[in-house]
Design an enzyme around this catalytic site. Structure first.
Site, short mmCIF file in Angstrom:
data_model
loop_
_atom_site.label_atom_id
_atom_site.label_comp_id
_atom_site.label_asym_id
_atom_site.label_seq_id
_atom_site.Cartn_x
_atom_site.Cartn_y
_atom_site.Cartn_z
N GLU A 120 40.79 16.09 33.92
CA GLU A 120 40.95 16.62 35.32
C GLU A 120 41.57 18.04 35.65
OE1 GLU A 120 44.08 13.25 36.93
OE2 GLU A 120 42.05 12.77 36.10
N LYS A 122 45.01 20.21 36.73
CA LYS A 122 46.41 20.06 36.90
C LYS A 122 46.56 20.94 38.21
CE LYS A 122 50.90 19.79 35.01
NZ LYS A 122 51.72 20.55 36.12
N ASP A 124 48.62 22.40 41.34
CA ASP A 124 49.94 23.04 41.27
C ASP A 124 50.48 22.86 42.96
OD1 ASP A 124 52.16 24.38 40.45
OD2 ASP A 124 51.21 26.63 40.19
N TYR A 229 44.93 15.88 46.38
CA TYR A 229 43.94 15.25 45.41
C TYR A 229 44.81 14.11 44.98
CZ TYR A 229 40.19 18.75 45.61
OH TYR A 229 39.17 19.36 45.95
N LYS A 320 47.96 23.91 29.26
CA LYS A 320 48.25 24.90 30.23
C LYS A 320 47.17 25.92 29.92
CE LYS A 320 52.50 24.72 32.20
NZ LYS A 320 52.95 24.75 33.41
N CYS A 422 50.94 63.51 51.74
CA CYS A 422 49.88 62.63 50.85
C CYS A 422 50.15 63.37 49.34
CB CYS A 422 48.61 62.93 51.26
SG CYS A 422 47.29 62.61 49.88
N CYS A 425 47.02 65.76 48.01
CA CYS A 425 46.68 66.74 48.84
C CYS A 425 47.72 67.31 49.52
CB CYS A 425 45.37 66.48 49.58
SG CYS A 425 45.75 65.93 51.21
N CYS A 440 46.45 59.39 54.56
CA CYS A 440 46.69 60.61 54.66
C CYS A 440 45.70 61.03 55.70
CB CYS A 440 46.18 60.92 53.29
SG CYS A 440 45.65 62.60 53.18
N CYS A 446 41.23 66.17 50.98
CA CYS A 446 41.89 65.31 50.06
C CYS A 446 41.16 64.89 48.66
CB CYS A 446 42.67 64.10 50.68
SG CYS A 446 43.49 63.06 49.74
S1 IVH Z 1 49.28 12.57 36.18
C1 IVH Z 1 51.67 9.39 34.27
N1 IVH Z 1 47.33 14.17 36.77
O1 IVH Z 1 52.11 17.35 37.35
C2 IVH Z 1 51.44 10.75 34.37
N2 IVH Z 1 49.71 14.92 37.28
O2 IVH Z 1 54.64 16.14 35.47
C3 IVH Z 1 51.69 11.37 35.97
N3 IVH Z 1 49.83 17.00 38.32
O3 IVH Z 1 54.38 16.80 39.08
C4 IVH Z 1 51.18 12.67 36.37
N4 IVH Z 1 47.88 17.47 38.62
O4 IVH Z 1 52.23 15.98 40.27
C5 IVH Z 1 48.80 13.94 36.76
N5 IVH Z 1 45.60 15.67 37.52
C6 IVH Z 1 47.03 15.37 37.27
C7 IVH Z 1 48.02 16.48 37.92
C8 IVH Z 1 49.20 16.12 37.66
C9 IVH Z 1 49.28 17.89 38.84
C10 IVH Z 1 51.45 17.09 38.49
C11 IVH Z 1 52.16 15.78 38.81
C12 IVH Z 1 53.69 15.94 38.36
C13 IVH Z 1 53.15 17.03 37.30
C14 IVH Z 1 53.39 16.29 35.84
#
Ligand code: IVH
Length: 683
Positions: A120, A122, A124, A229, A320, A422, A425, A440, A446
């Site tokens: 899935e 990650k 932010d 999510y 990452k 500018c 020119c 400008c 120009c």
């Molecule tokens: S699972 C048991 N899944 O990343 C594992 N975390 O340190 C618990 N995060 O602040 C986290 N997307 O909020 C998991 N698809 C995802 C995630 C996710 C973002 C964040 C989570 C936490 C940090 C993990």
């Protein structure tokens, strides 16, 4: 309404509204027009106002309206909220290392089949625990230190995609974990509004989400819209949990919770790598920020077997992507001039790898933004490049600002100031009081604006030089053959035939078109100059009012504002344009090159032989198009009518003139051919 009736109706409305909410915010497939939704919502509000006993915690009317808090209450998590190990090797080797470790810990041999993973994104944002009892949202808490978080229920209620009540057969208790985040469109819209109010903007969506969640006043939180999510579980009771993580996510989606569609189950390291690289491609087009992907061993039995080290499960890893924000230093601040003359301050940076590319420049947007962020030479700054947007300087690390090493500790460099002329020119830079963008004023001369200015000049509604399009202008300017519009009239066959892809014949045609464009109208000429805020209609008004170019050029602000529809802003643009000596020079060159139009007296005291006369045009004239003839007549105060009547003064007839010509003859109206028509104009 009787109480029992009201109670039943309220229940129906709640279900209806929540169903629509789910379709709108979770599935992104609206089922009702907004107006109908509003009607249902107001009806429910009215019932609840009349019978306050009917107000329930999960009523959709309770998303907003909580009172500001003095502080957040502490919440002890029933099941600790873990964090996740990060793999910082952003290459495929990072995924292989994780798979190898899992196989080793599960004691799998070479011959054993690949491990199945749930993969899935990650997200932010901010980790949130949602607690549902008997399907009703009773508490939302932040992660805090993992053991104890803060109660942010009021703010989380304002997040529309989070259901206040779950759907279907619900567990007695279920805690859903996931990420609250701010989408890019919501982030942009919020900042846009803040900018227009002259207020502080959010640094990035992540900070926006954190700030929103930590608002003590839920009304403020509602102004910074968040999304959510789900990606996991906390405590649960009275639920037959599926045996895989992907099964859990499917179940959460069925309860009506938002689960991101960008997820999959894959086999082995190759599956992980394919997802990592596929999502890296998709990253820029997602409507939210991600900083990587997450791999989880799909089987819950295997997760149990693998267990935890300190606060991190062994069965999951975040893989990452290259960071979208990095630190670097400002080497210089310069300004760029865009195709429309917009002046943008740009920071020249020590090269830094951010968002997958090496960045050496970042935009500071405009003077106001540059000053608000107070970016100076030598500063250490946060640079951001997210999606395919232009890299920008987000903020300055003030503690690292270089300072003189003496009492007072003055910063080494002064605040940024926009240049008054500018850099390309040398023309004056203007910035109207109510605008953020400085420009400008050297439109015609120009070099930065040359291509745009020439295209406009040659355009069909301006000088109408047929065949002088994008590509040709590009070539003529790049080859330094044409710098100003006046240069067009000095073009020779030789210069053009040397251009790439330019055949003899098209060069000859273009020269003929340029030649033919020389006889124009004052309105077209004024429009062609590309004066800011002077469109076609204003150009016509100006031509009619002043009658000749010299009168227009000499007009002061007061006189300009006598023209219909010309206000202070337009008048100022015109005055500034003609105050620029370079522009006047180009106009003189154009006239010297033979560009001309029938000049008249100002409309205020028009006395041309044409003013007030009505013309009808019919048939095809040898050299003039219908538009051109019409413009010429109007420029001298005449009118053009569509049909011949006793009120018609002249009929201008060309080839294949039909019934209009017959009628004119019957009525004894003066009929002119093109030559006679031009004679008349000159009088
Ligand atoms: S699972 C048991 N899944 O990343 C594992 N975390 O340190 C618990 N995060 O602040 C986290 N997307 O909020 C998991 N698809 C995802 C995630 C996710 C973002 C964040 C989570 C936490 C940090 C993990």
């Amino acid at each position: 309404m009787h109480f029992a009736e009201a109670a039943a109706r309220a229940e129906v409305l709640r279900r209806e509204i929540e169903r629509h909410n789910h379709a709108y915010y979770v599935l992104d497939r609206p089922t009702l027009p907004d107006a109908e939704f509003d009607r249902l919502y107001r009806e429910l509000q009215a019932i609840e106002a009349e019978h306050p006993q009917l107000l329930t915690d999960d009523s959709p009317t309770r998303r907003v309206g909580g009172k500001p808090l003095g502080g957040f209450a502490q919440v002890r998590h029933a099941v600790p909220m873990l964090s996740i190990r990060t793999e910082t090797d952003t290459e495929p080797s990072g995924a292989r290392a994780f798979d190898a470790r899992i196989r080793r810990e599960l004691a799998l041999g070479e011959g054993d089949p690949p491990v199945e993973y749930a993969v899935e994104l990650k997200f932010d944002g901010l980790a949130i625990n949602l607690r549902y009892e008997h399907g009703v949202l009773v508490q939302a808490a932040t992660r805090g230190d993992g053991e104890t978080g803060e109660d942010v229920t009021q703010n989380i209620r304002t997040v529309h995609c989070i259901p206040l009540r779950l759907r279907g057969e619900v567990p007695e208790i279920i805690e859903v974990r996931g990420e609250a985040y701010m989408s890019r469109p919501d982030f942009e819209a919020y900042n846009e509004r803040q900018r227009s109010l002259g207020k502080a903007t959010l640094v990035n969506p992540r900070n926006g989400a954190a700030g929103s969640i930590r608002q003590l006043d839920p009304a403020m939180a509602a102004e910074r819209p968040l999304s959510f999510y789900a990606y996991g579980l906390g405590e649960f009771r009275g639920w037959a949990i599926p045996d895989t993580h992907s099964g859990v996510l499917d179940a959460l989606a069925a309860f009506g919770l938002p689960v991101c569609e960008h997820r999959a189950t894959v086999q082995g390291a190759d599956g992980l790598i394919a997802f990592h690289s596929g999502m890296r491609e998709a990253r820029d087009s997602l409507p939210f920020d991600i900083d990587g992907v997450v791999y989880k061993v799909n089987s819950l039995a295997r997760q149990l077997q693998l267990g935890f080290v300190t606060r991190e499960p062994r069965w999951a890893v975040a893989h990452k992507y290259p960071a979208e924000e990095m630190l670097t230093t400002v080497e210089a601040i310069e300004v760029q001039v865009g195709r429309t003359g917009a002046i943008t301050p740009v920071a020249r940076l020590a090269p830094v790898f951010v968002g997958g590319v090496t960045v050496t420049n970042a935009t500071l947007h405009n003077e106001t933004e540059a000053r608000r962020k107070d970016v100076r030479i030598g500063d250490t700054v946060v640079v951001r490049r997210a999606g395919d947007v232009i890299p920008e300087v987000v903020s300055v690390v003030m503690e690292r600002r270089p300072r003189a090493n003496r009492p007072g500790d003055e910063p080494l460099h002064p605040p940024f100031e926009l240049p008054r002329t500018c850099p390309v020119c040398g023309s004056a830079v203007e910035r109207p009081d109510d605008e953020a963008i400085a420009r400008c004023t050297g439109g015609l001369i120009c070099p930065a604006q040359r291509k745009q200015a020439l295209l406009h000049f040659a355009g069909r509604r301006a000088m109408d030089i047929e065949g002088l399009g994008d590509k040709l202008v590009e070539q003529l300017v790049d080859a330094a053959i044409v710098k100003t519009p006046a240069d067009l009239f000095k073009l020779g066959l030789l210069a053009m035939v040397n251009l790439e892809r330019m055949a003899d014949k098209s060069a000859t045609n273009l020269l003929a078109a340029i030649e033919a464009s020389k006889l124009t109208t004052l309105a077209r000429f004024i429009f062609a100059l590309g004066i800011r805020n002077v469109g076609e209609a204003t150009a016509k008004d100006l031509a009619r009012f002043f009658g000749n170019l010299d009168a227009l050029m000499a007009a002061d602000l007061d006189r300009l504002q006598l023209v219909p529809d010309v206000g202070p802003v337009v008048a100022a643009s015109i005055a500034r344009f003609f105050a620029e000596p370079h522009n006047v020079e180009v106009i003189e060159q154009l006239r010297a090159a033979g560009v001309s139009w029938p000049e008249g007296a100002p409309a205020a005291s028009v006395s041309s032989s044409i003013s007030g006369k009505t013309f009808v045009l019919t048939g095809t004239l040898p050299a003039l198009s219908r538009d051109e003839a019409k413009d010429m007549i109007e420029a001298l105060g005449g009118k053009v009518a569509g049909s011949v009547s006793k009120k018609t003064d002249y009929v201008v007839a060309g080839a294949e003139a039909g019934s209009k010509l017959d009628k004119a003859q019957t009525l004894g109206i003066t009929i002119l051919d093109e030559i006679q028509f031009r004679e008349l104009l000159k009088q």
